[in-house]
Write a protein that holds these residues in place. Sequence first.
Motif, PDB file in Angstrom:
ATOM      1  N   THR A   1      35.684 -24.830   5.990  1.00 18.59           N
ATOM      2  CA  THR A   1      35.548 -23.522   6.642  1.00 18.59           C
ATOM      3  C   THR A   1      34.296 -22.786   6.175  1.00 18.59           C
ATOM      4  OG1 THR A   1      36.926 -22.446   4.970  1.00 18.59           O
ATOM      5  CG2 THR A   1      38.048 -23.255   6.971  1.00 18.59           C
ATOM      6  N   TRP A   2      33.381 -23.490   5.520  1.00 20.03           N
ATOM      7  CA  TRP A   2      32.097 -22.963   5.041  1.00 20.03           C
ATOM      8  C   TRP A   2      32.257 -22.018   3.841  1.00 20.03           C
ATOM      9  CZ3 TRP A   2      30.627 -26.309   8.384  1.00 20.03           C
ATOM     10  CH2 TRP A   2      30.947 -26.245   9.731  1.00 20.03           C
ATOM     11  N   ARG A   3      33.475 -21.804   3.356  1.00 15.71           N
ATOM     12  CA  ARG A   3      33.696 -20.861   2.250  1.00 15.71           C
ATOM     13  C   ARG A   3      32.935 -21.277   0.990  1.00 15.71           C
ATOM     14  NH1 ARG A   3      39.148 -19.420  -0.931  1.00 15.71           N
ATOM     15  NH2 ARG A   3      38.335 -17.621  -2.044  1.00 15.71           N
ATOM     16  N   THR A   4      32.898 -22.558   0.696  1.00 10.98           N
ATOM     17  CA  THR A   4      32.191 -23.029  -0.498  1.00 10.98           C
ATOM     18  C   THR A   4      30.706 -22.684  -0.405  1.00 10.98           C
ATOM     19  OG1 THR A   4      33.772 -24.831  -0.724  1.00 10.98           O
ATOM     20  CG2 THR A   4      31.712 -25.045  -1.945  1.00 10.98           C
ATOM     21  N   HIS A   5      30.094 -22.922   0.747  1.00 10.43           N
ATOM     22  CA  HIS A   5      28.679 -22.602   0.925  1.00 10.43           C
ATOM     23  C   HIS A   5      28.456 -21.094   0.760  1.00 10.43           C
ATOM     24  CE1 HIS A   5      28.359 -26.656   2.529  1.00 10.43           C
ATOM     25  NE2 HIS A   5      27.051 -26.522   2.572  1.00 10.43           N
ATOM     26  N   ARG A   6      29.287 -20.308   1.438  1.00 10.28           N
ATOM     27  CA  ARG A   6      29.113 -18.853   1.376  1.00 10.28           C
ATOM     28  C   ARG A   6      29.303 -18.325  -0.037  1.00 10.28           C
ATOM     29  NH1 ARG A   6      32.043 -18.666   6.930  1.00 10.28           N
ATOM     30  NH2 ARG A   6      30.284 -18.250   8.317  1.00 10.28           N
ATOM     31  N   ALA A   7      30.321 -18.809  -0.738  1.00  8.16           N
ATOM     32  CA  ALA A   7      30.588 -18.343  -2.100  1.00  8.16           C
ATOM     33  C   ALA A   7      29.494 -18.791  -3.072  1.00  8.16           C
ATOM     34  CB  ALA A   7      31.956 -18.842  -2.564  1.00  8.16           C
ATOM     35  N   SER A   8      28.695 -19.766  -2.679  1.00  9.29           N
ATOM     36  CA  SER A   8      27.578 -20.239  -3.512  1.00  9.29           C
ATOM     37  C   SER A   8      26.308 -19.446  -3.257  1.00  9.29           C
ATOM     38  CB  SER A   8      27.315 -21.722  -3.247  1.00  9.29           C
ATOM     39  OG  SER A   8      28.394 -22.482  -3.706  1.00  9.29           O
TER      40      SER A   8
ATOM     41  N   VAL B   1      26.001 -18.553   6.192  1.00  9.02           N
ATOM     42  CA  VAL B   1      26.326 -19.559   7.193  1.00  9.02           C
ATOM     43  C   VAL B   1      26.632 -18.850   8.499  1.00  9.02           C
ATOM     44  CG1 VAL B   1      27.864 -21.441   7.857  1.00  9.02           C
ATOM     45  CG2 VAL B   1      27.266 -21.123   5.445  1.00  9.02           C
ATOM     46  N   ARG B   2      25.879 -19.199   9.522  1.00 12.99           N
ATOM     47  CA  ARG B   2      26.162 -18.722  10.882  1.00 12.99           C
ATOM     48  C   ARG B   2      26.610 -19.942  11.660  1.00 12.99           C
ATOM     49  NH1 ARG B   2      21.259 -16.489  13.344  1.00 12.99           N
ATOM     50  NH2 ARG B   2      22.653 -16.111  15.065  1.00 12.99           N
ATOM     51  N   SER B   3      27.829 -19.895  12.170  1.00 19.63           N
ATOM     52  CA  SER B   3      28.395 -21.052  12.855  1.00 19.63           C
ATOM     53  C   SER B   3      29.071 -20.617  14.138  1.00 19.63           C
ATOM     54  CB  SER B   3      29.423 -21.739  11.947  1.00 19.63           C
ATOM     55  OG  SER B   3      30.080 -22.769  12.633  1.00 19.63           O
ATOM     56  N   GLU B   4      29.101 -21.539  15.074  1.00 19.85           N
ATOM     57  CA  GLU B   4      29.794 -21.265  16.329  1.00 19.85           C
ATOM     58  C   GLU B   4      31.280 -21.578  16.226  1.00 19.85           C
ATOM     59  OE1 GLU B   4      27.431 -23.705  18.918  1.00 19.85           O
ATOM     60  OE2 GLU B   4      28.584 -25.495  18.456  1.00 19.85           O
ATOM     61  N   ALA B   5      31.751 -22.012  15.064  1.00 20.01           N
ATOM     62  CA  ALA B   5      33.169 -22.322  14.856  1.00 20.01           C
ATOM     63  C   ALA B   5      33.553 -21.953  13.431  1.00 20.01           C
ATOM     64  CB  ALA B   5      33.429 -23.806  15.104  1.00 20.01           C
ATOM     65  N   VAL B   6      34.826 -21.679  13.213  1.00 21.24           N
ATOM     66  CA  VAL B   6      35.290 -21.313  11.877  1.00 21.24           C
ATOM     67  C   VAL B   6      35.573 -22.525  11.013  1.00 21.24           C
ATOM     68  CG1 VAL B   6      36.239 -19.091  12.620  1.00 21.24           C
ATOM     69  CG2 VAL B   6      37.697 -21.127  12.628  1.00 21.24           C
ATOM     70  N   ARG B   7      35.584 -23.708  11.619  1.00 16.57           N
ATOM     71  CA  ARG B   7      35.904 -24.939  10.897  1.00 16.57           C
ATOM     72  C   ARG B   7      34.973 -26.045  11.364  1.00 16.57           C
ATOM     73  NH1 ARG B   7      39.665 -25.438   8.148  1.00 16.57           N
ATOM     74  NH2 ARG B   7      41.528 -26.504   7.814  1.00 16.57           N
ATOM     75  N   ALA B   8      34.710 -26.984  10.475  1.00 16.58           N
ATOM     76  CA  ALA B   8      33.837 -28.114  10.796  1.00 16.58           C
ATOM     77  C   ALA B   8      34.525 -29.072  11.763  1.00 16.58           C
ATOM     78  CB  ALA B   8      33.457 -28.865   9.517  1.00 16.58           C
TER      79      ALA B   8
ATOM     80  N   HIS C   1      27.425 -26.578  15.885  1.00 13.54           N
ATOM     81  CA  HIS C   1      26.102 -26.220  15.371  1.00 13.54           C
ATOM     82  C   HIS C   1      26.238 -25.031  14.424  1.00 13.54           C
ATOM     83  CE1 HIS C   1      24.588 -28.878  18.453  1.00 13.54           C
ATOM     84  NE2 HIS C   1      23.378 -28.748  17.945  1.00 13.54           N
ATOM     85  N   LEU C   2      25.439 -25.046  13.372  1.00 13.68           N
ATOM     86  CA  LEU C   2      25.444 -23.969  12.399  1.00 13.68           C
ATOM     87  C   LEU C   2      24.066 -23.837  11.788  1.00 13.68           C
ATOM     88  CD1 LEU C   2      26.819 -25.152   9.023  1.00 13.68           C
ATOM     89  CD2 LEU C   2      27.038 -26.634  11.005  1.00 13.68           C
ATOM     90  N   GLU C   3      23.867 -22.724  11.109  1.00 11.66           N
ATOM     91  CA  GLU C   3      22.638 -22.542  10.350  1.00 11.66           C
ATOM     92  C   GLU C   3      23.028 -22.084   8.949  1.00 11.66           C
ATOM     93  OE1 GLU C   3      18.600 -20.779  11.539  1.00 11.66           O
ATOM     94  OE2 GLU C   3      19.626 -19.142  10.502  1.00 11.66           O
TER      95      GLU C   3
END
Length: 184
Positions: free
Chosen positions: A62-69, A73-80, A85-87
């Motif tokens: 859910t990108w939480r690890t990246h964000r907490a680091s 993260v800008r993503s078109e979905a809440v989950r991989a 696509h994401l940035e």
Amino acid sequence: MTRLTHDLSRTARTRRPSLTYREIGATRSPEELPEGYHHLRHSTVVGHGRAAFEAAGTAVTTWRTHRASGATVRSEAVRAWPGVHLEVSVGIGRVRLGAPCAVVWTAYEECRTGFAYGTVTGHPECGEESFIVDLAPDGTVRFTVTAFSRPDAWYTRLGGPLIPVLQRAYARRLGRTLRRLVRA
């Protein structure tokens, strides 16, 4: 209209960036990464037991690890999911380096969870990176980052040997962050 909805509707009207490398999915077999790239393999224990595995898998996908680091993260979905696509961007304040990616594969299995994203047009590197959480038979929960990449922009080529050092440092940071998230 929220900003995310606006971004998604604009994306739907424009041409989506394409992957910038041929070896799509190669991080599924981390022992056989493609030649011609810098290889990164980093693994760390982040917890123990099924609950730790579930928490780690959710934080990663859910990108939480990246964000907490510290990444944005800008993503078109809440989950991989494949095709999302994401940035991912890093930096301070308005001085940020953005890296557009697309999820190329996911793993949602009983003892393995995670995903890999590949670089798309506009990314400063060319290659793929996976983020996997494994639950071993003895209950050990391990987080592994595997990547192959090479410079694809003038400034990453100019960065030379410093870029792999920064990538390894970021992989280690992700592992420490995930360990902290699992304990919380």
